[in-house]
Scaffold this motif. Structure first.
Motif, short mmCIF file in Angstrom:
data_model
loop_
_atom_site.label_atom_id
_atom_site.label_comp_id
_atom_site.label_asym_id
_atom_site.label_seq_id
_atom_site.Cartn_x
_atom_site.Cartn_y
_atom_site.Cartn_z
N LYS A 1 43.64 1.20 2.79
CA LYS A 1 43.26 0.90 4.18
C LYS A 1 43.45 -0.55 4.63
N PHE B 1 36.49 -5.20 6.64
CA PHE B 1 36.08 -3.84 6.29
C PHE B 1 34.82 -3.84 5.42
N SER C 1 32.18 -3.32 7.57
CA SER C 1 32.01 -1.90 7.87
C SER C 1 31.21 -1.24 6.75
N ARG D 1 44.35 8.60 7.93
CA ARG D 1 43.07 8.74 8.66
C ARG D 1 42.72 10.22 8.89
N GLU E 1 28.10 4.07 13.27
CA GLU E 1 28.40 5.04 12.22
C GLU E 1 27.33 6.10 12.04
N TRP F 1 28.69 -1.50 13.42
CA TRP F 1 29.00 -0.28 12.67
C TRP F 1 27.73 0.43 12.19
N GLU G 1 33.81 0.53 21.28
CA GLU G 1 34.66 0.43 20.10
C GLU G 1 35.95 -0.30 20.45
N TYR H 1 39.10 10.93 7.86
CA TYR H 1 38.10 11.42 8.82
C TYR H 1 37.82 12.90 8.62
N TYR I 1 34.28 1.51 2.10
CA TYR I 1 34.70 0.29 2.79
C TYR I 1 34.54 -0.94 1.90
N SER J 1 36.84 -3.10 17.88
CA SER J 1 37.48 -2.78 16.61
C SER J 1 38.96 -3.18 16.52
N TYR K 1 45.98 1.30 16.41
CA TYR K 1 44.64 1.88 16.52
C TYR K 1 44.69 3.28 17.12
N ILE L 1 45.54 5.56 14.31
CA ILE L 1 44.32 5.84 13.54
C ILE L 1 43.58 7.00 14.17
N1 GLN Z 1 37.92 3.72 13.42
C1 GLN Z 1 38.51 2.63 12.73
C2 GLN Z 1 39.29 3.06 11.53
O1 GLN Z 1 39.11 4.11 11.03
C3 GLN Z 1 37.48 1.57 12.35
C4 GLN Z 1 36.61 1.95 11.23
C5 GLN Z 1 35.74 0.83 10.75
O2 GLN Z 1 36.16 -0.31 10.59
N2 GLN Z 1 34.52 1.12 10.46
O3 GLN Z 1 40.08 2.31 11.06
#
Ligand code: GLN
Length: 497
Positions: A132, A431, A434, A29, A296, A292, A403, A33, A66, A407, A158, A161
């Protein structure tokens, strides 16, 4: 080698394997990210696209990322098993970051940078797809079907993550802004390597978890090889489809319905109770798309907003506003996930704990609250359209609770509602939602951005913040619908709480 029963009969609150998976996912992650936090800014500042296009482009890339988790989950269930999928995905992610790091040269022509950018992101897309969903499913496999410690396990996972998201989200964009893009992409490659090495050590303690469902026969080896080669052959196709967002549209129109048809086709193998649970899972999945889509904005329009419309101090301390945009939420998740966990336990002892549906509903209400605060930033702006980083950060604080209500619980509920042979695929479906969320997020972001390329900062501020107010309203409506339909969906869920 430990047996599955030995692994699942662990003592204490968490199985030890959870910690290993925690670290692998944390570094993955970081890379993910880190990249996500750079995308929109890179597209505008280096690839010279306008903000509307950048939002669409961001949405398209993330949607593909995703969407491929669905495909990755499917191939893991049927052919590779979770471990090999994860490994292959990790390798592709490293390759993707390396391509970006070595290929991008801001002194070269725009065409050349476009090429390297889309090549690198296509590797990352497929890689994340294989990595993922499968690591999340492995977390579920550490628990017995009825083990009440499962939710706590997913909460901890989580948190992992988000430690990754916090570090990567801040470090990569800050390095890109102050040193170079190449270094920032290179860092993502290094960190992804750490994730994979961690996983190599983790495998030893996983017993049978994540092994391929096929035996070692020659035909099966060929099937495996075909998956590897097939995924490489797909890369140029993805490159073309991501670069032209119209193609992304066609892809998104197809993949969701195709996935649904496939699941409906699989349903005939299951009992009525199992089918009902899967239908309930689909309800959760559907609502998560909307969630999302709004949430997002953080990688798209909010990243662009943060780039230009925010001051750079919180209580007198200087920060990179994009770094804050990418990481504040993760920090809040890490701090508040355990606290919220305690609140749920406290409530459950008094028989007050809301069920999963109501938690999802609350998720939307908090999301609405957060977007309402984003809207409020408008009233803190100076005459140039630059506004308070503090109020902006406060919005993330509120969103985080939304969240957390949706999530981690969503991951856990997918593993509870799906029969064993469909676990990977249903996680992929989660996902995939997502993916749709990201796709919608890009379209919404493009719709909110000021179409005038010469728009002043004040005009951009007004345009985005008015959009955030609208999103807050939609989010409240969704929350209320969920709470209203909760008794019906609970029936479908049978014994799952
Ligand atoms: N923040 C979570 C992750 O990165 C959820 C992301 C998502 O499912 N959009 O796993």
């Amino acid at each position: 080698m430990s047996t599955l029963a030995e692994i699942q009969n662990f003592k204490g609150k968490y199985p030890k394997q959870l910690w290993y998976l925690f670290f692998s996912e944390m570094w993955e992650r970081f890379c993910f990210y880190g990249m996500r936090g750079m995308l929109a800014v890179f597209i505008v500042s280096q690839l010279k696209m306008d903000e509307g296009t950048a939002n669409l482009q961001y949405g398209a890339i993330q949607a593909f990322v995703y969407a491929f988790t669905f495909i990755g989950g499917l191939f893991a269930d049927k052919i590779l098993g979770f471990r090999k999928s994860l490994f292959w995905g990790g390798l592709l992610m490293i390759a993707g970051s390396l391509i970006l790091s070595l290929g991008i040269d801001i002194h070269q022509s725009l065409e050349s940078n476009h090429f390297w950018f889309f090549l690198g992101t296509s590797f990352t897309i497929i890689g994340t797809g294989f990595f993922k969903p499968n690591i999340s499913t492995m977390v579920g496999s550490l628990y017995h079907e009825n083990d009440s410690r499962r939710d706590a396990g997913f909460s901890l996972f989580y948190a992992g993550i988000n430690v990754g998201a916090l570090l990567g989200g801040y470090a990569c964009i800050a390095i890109a802004n102050s040193y170079s893009w190449n270094l920032a992409f290179g860092l993502a490659a290094v960190v992804m390597t750490i994730s994979l090495v961690t996983f190599i050590f983790t495998q030893r303690s996983l017993g049978p978890i994540g092994l391929s469902p096929l035996n070692e026969g020659k035909g099966n080896k060929i099937a495996e090889l075909a998956v590897y080669i097939g995924s490489l052959v797909l890369i140029p196709v993805i490159m073309i489809m991501v670069a032209k967002t119209e193609y992304t549209d066609y892809f998104m129109y197809t993949i969701g319905p195709a996935a649904l048809v496939y699941i409906l086709f699989e349903l005939r193998k299951y009992s009525k109770a199992e089918v009902n649970k899967l239908i309930a899972a689909l309800v959760f999945i559907f609502f998560s798309i909307v969630f999302w889509g709004i949430y997002e904005q953080s990688g798209g329009s909010l990243a662009l907003f943060a780039h230009e419309n925010l001051h750079n101090t919180i209580m007198g301390i200087q920060f990179d506003p994009n770094g804050i945009n990418n990481s504040a939420n993760a920090l809040f998740v890490i701090i508040f996930a355990p606290i919220l966990g305690l609140i749920w336990v406290w409530m459950s002892k008094r028989n007050l704990e809301p069920n999963t549906l109501i938690k999802f509903g609350l998720g939307f209400i908090f999301l609405a609250g957060g977007f309402f605060v984003f809207y409020q930033t408008k009233f803190f702006a100076d005459a140039n359209g630059v506004t308070s980083l503090e109020v902006f950060t406060l919005a993330y604080f509120v969103i985080t609770f939304g969240e957390l209500c949706l999530s981690p619980i969503g991951l856990s509920i997918m593993t509870k509602l799906s029969p064993q042979p469909l676990q990977g695929m249903m996680m992929g479906m989660w996902f995939l939602a997502s993916a749709y969320g990201q796709y919608v997020a890009g379209i919404i972001g493009a719709g909110m951005s000021d179409p005038n390329p010469k728009a002043s900062l004040m005009e951009k501020l007004i345009s985005y913040t008015n959009g955030y107010e609208q999103l807050a309203i939609y989010s409240v409506i969704c929350g209320l619908i969920l709470i209203a339909i909760s008794p019906m969906v609970r029936k479908l869920m049978g014994d799952v709480k």
